[in-house]
Scaffold this motif. Structure first.
Motif, PDB file in Angstrom:
ATOM      1  N   PHE A   1       0.870  -1.173   0.000  1.00 44.02           N
ATOM      2  CA  PHE A   1       0.000   0.000   0.000  1.00 44.02           C
ATOM      3  C   PHE A   1       0.904   1.219   0.000  1.00 44.02           C
ATOM      4  N   GLU A   2       0.690   2.112  -0.943  1.00 37.75           N
ATOM      5  CA  GLU A   2       1.499   3.322  -1.042  1.00 37.75           C
ATOM      6  C   GLU A   2       0.956   4.450  -0.165  1.00 37.75           C
ATOM      7  N   SER A   3      -0.307   4.329   0.236  1.00 35.27           N
ATOM      8  CA  SER A   3      -0.928   5.322   1.114  1.00 35.27           C
ATOM      9  C   SER A   3      -2.005   4.623   1.935  1.00 35.27           C
ATOM     10  N   ILE A   4      -2.395   5.248   3.002  1.00 28.56           N
ATOM     11  CA  ILE A   4      -3.479   4.698   3.820  1.00 28.56           C
ATOM     12  C   ILE A   4      -4.767   4.677   3.008  1.00 28.56           C
ATOM     13  N   GLU A   5      -4.983   5.689   2.178  1.00 23.89           N
ATOM     14  CA  GLU A   5      -6.189   5.768   1.363  1.00 23.89           C
ATOM     15  C   GLU A   5      -6.295   4.622   0.365  1.00 23.89           C
ATOM     16  N   ALA A   6      -5.180   3.993   0.036  1.00 25.82           N
ATOM     17  CA  ALA A   6      -5.188   2.874  -0.907  1.00 25.82           C
ATOM     18  C   ALA A   6      -5.985   1.681  -0.376  1.00 25.82           C
ATOM     19  N   LEU A   7      -6.261   1.679   0.905  1.00 30.01           N
ATOM     20  CA  LEU A   7      -7.110   0.621   1.481  1.00 30.01           C
ATOM     21  C   LEU A   7      -8.502   0.615   0.854  1.00 30.01           C
ATOM     22  N   LYS A   8      -8.891   1.744   0.237  1.00 30.53           N
ATOM     23  CA  LYS A   8     -10.196   1.810  -0.445  1.00 30.53           C
ATOM     24  C   LYS A   8     -10.311   0.761  -1.532  1.00 30.53           C
ATOM     25  N   GLY A   9      -9.196   0.314  -2.060  1.00 26.06           N
ATOM     26  CA  GLY A   9      -9.202  -0.691  -3.109  1.00 26.06           C
ATOM     27  C   GLY A   9      -9.622  -2.070  -2.629  1.00 26.06           C
ATOM     28  N   VAL A  10      -9.612  -2.276  -1.327  1.00 26.35           N
ATOM     29  CA  VAL A  10     -10.010  -3.556  -0.751  1.00 26.35           C
ATOM     30  C   VAL A  10     -11.530  -3.587  -0.644  1.00 26.35           C
ATOM     31  N   ASP A  11     -12.130  -4.622  -1.206  1.00 24.13           N
ATOM     32  CA  ASP A  11     -13.580  -4.757  -1.161  1.00 24.13           C
ATOM     33  C   ASP A  11     -14.066  -4.752   0.282  1.00 24.13           C
ATOM     34  N   GLY A  12     -14.999  -3.864   0.591  1.00 23.22           N
ATOM     35  CA  GLY A  12     -15.577  -3.787   1.931  1.00 23.22           C
ATOM     36  C   GLY A  12     -14.908  -2.797   2.860  1.00 23.22           C
ATOM     37  N   VAL A  13     -13.841  -2.140   2.400  1.00 20.19           N
ATOM     38  CA  VAL A  13     -13.166  -1.125   3.224  1.00 20.19           C
ATOM     39  C   VAL A  13     -13.427   0.236   2.587  1.00 20.19           C
ATOM     40  N   GLY A  14     -14.120   1.087   3.318  1.00 22.04           N
ATOM     41  CA  GLY A  14     -14.448   2.415   2.804  1.00 22.04           C
ATOM     42  C   GLY A  14     -13.747   3.508   3.593  1.00 22.04           C
ATOM     43  N   MET A  15     -14.003   4.732   3.200  1.00 26.29           N
ATOM     44  CA  MET A  15     -13.353   5.879   3.834  1.00 26.29           C
ATOM     45  C   MET A  15     -13.740   6.023   5.307  1.00 26.29           C
ATOM     46  N   LYS A  16     -14.959   5.646   5.675  1.00 25.57           N
ATOM     47  CA  LYS A  16     -15.341   5.736   7.090  1.00 25.57           C
ATOM     48  C   LYS A  16     -14.449   4.847   7.942  1.00 25.57           C
ATOM     49  N   THR A  17     -14.216   3.635   7.472  1.00 26.73           N
ATOM     50  CA  THR A  17     -13.353   2.706   8.200  1.00 26.73           C
ATOM     51  C   THR A  17     -11.923   3.218   8.231  1.00 26.73           C
ATOM     52  N   ILE A  18     -11.463   3.740   7.115  1.00 24.65           N
ATOM     53  CA  ILE A  18     -10.100   4.280   7.047  1.00 24.65           C
ATOM     54  C   ILE A  18      -9.944   5.446   8.010  1.00 24.65           C
ATOM     55  N   GLU A  19     -10.880   6.378   8.000  1.00 23.50           N
ATOM     56  CA  GLU A  19     -10.794   7.553   8.878  1.00 23.50           C
ATOM     57  C   GLU A  19     -10.879   7.152  10.348  1.00 23.50           C
ATOM     58  N   LYS A  20     -11.709   6.170  10.656  1.00 23.01           N
ATOM     59  CA  LYS A  20     -11.854   5.707  12.034  1.00 23.01           C
ATOM     60  C   LYS A  20     -10.545   5.099  12.557  1.00 23.01           C
ATOM     61  N   ASN A  21      -9.741   4.554  11.655  1.00 21.31           N
ATOM     62  CA  ASN A  21      -8.515   3.858  12.037  1.00 21.31           C
ATOM     63  C   ASN A  21      -7.232   4.586  11.653  1.00 21.31           C
ATOM     64  N   ARG A  22      -7.341   5.764  11.078  1.00 21.04           N
ATOM     65  CA  ARG A  22      -6.175   6.465  10.546  1.00 21.04           C
ATOM     66  C   ARG A  22      -5.031   6.581  11.561  1.00 21.04           C
ATOM     67  N   ASP A  23      -5.368   6.845  12.807  1.00 19.54           N
ATOM     68  CA  ASP A  23      -4.313   7.007  13.823  1.00 19.54           C
ATOM     69  C   ASP A  23      -3.693   5.685  14.253  1.00 19.54           C
ATOM     70  N   LYS A  24      -4.240   4.567  13.796  1.00 18.53           N
ATOM     71  CA  LYS A  24      -3.720   3.248  14.147  1.00 18.53           C
ATOM     72  C   LYS A  24      -2.898   2.640  13.020  1.00 18.53           C
ATOM     73  N   ILE A  25      -2.895   3.258  11.834  1.00 21.48           N
ATOM     74  CA  ILE A  25      -2.291   2.675  10.650  1.00 21.48           C
ATOM     75  C   ILE A  25      -0.957   3.342  10.322  1.00 21.48           C
TER      76      ILE A  25
END
Length: 85
Positions: free
Chosen positions: A59-83
């Motif tokens: 993954f080149e960025s945390i936002e690249a997790l959006k490419g994973v089926d079932g992972v959206g921006m809400k989940t990414i933002e909720k976990n940003r400080d953990k990644i």
């Protein structure tokens, strides 16, 4: 004075906890590590993250997790400080 000391202690403990909160490197973590660290990510999504990484590379960025089926921006933002990358 006791109130001020108590308030100082609470603030100090809160800040200490946030500094030592567990972080997860999504480029090296196992599915189990991902599912136990990230909020809203269960076993199947964690396995999907690992599988996506195997098929598409790091993954080149945390936002690249959006490419994973079932992972959206809400989940990414909720976990940003953990990644980490």
């Amino acid at each position: 004075m006791k109130l001020l000391q108590s308030l100082f202690l609470i603030v100090t403990l809160f800040c200490s906890f946030s500094v030592y909160a567990e972080k997860i490197n999504i480029n090296t973590a196992t599915a189990e590590q991902i599912s136990t660290t990230m909020s809203g990510i269960g076993d199947s999504k964690a396995r999907a993250i690992v599988e996506y990484r195997k098929n598409h590379g790091r993954f080149e960025s945390i936002e690249a997790l959006k490419g994973v089926d079932g992972v959206g921006m809400k989940t990414i933002e909720k976990n940003r400080d953990k990644i980490t990358l």
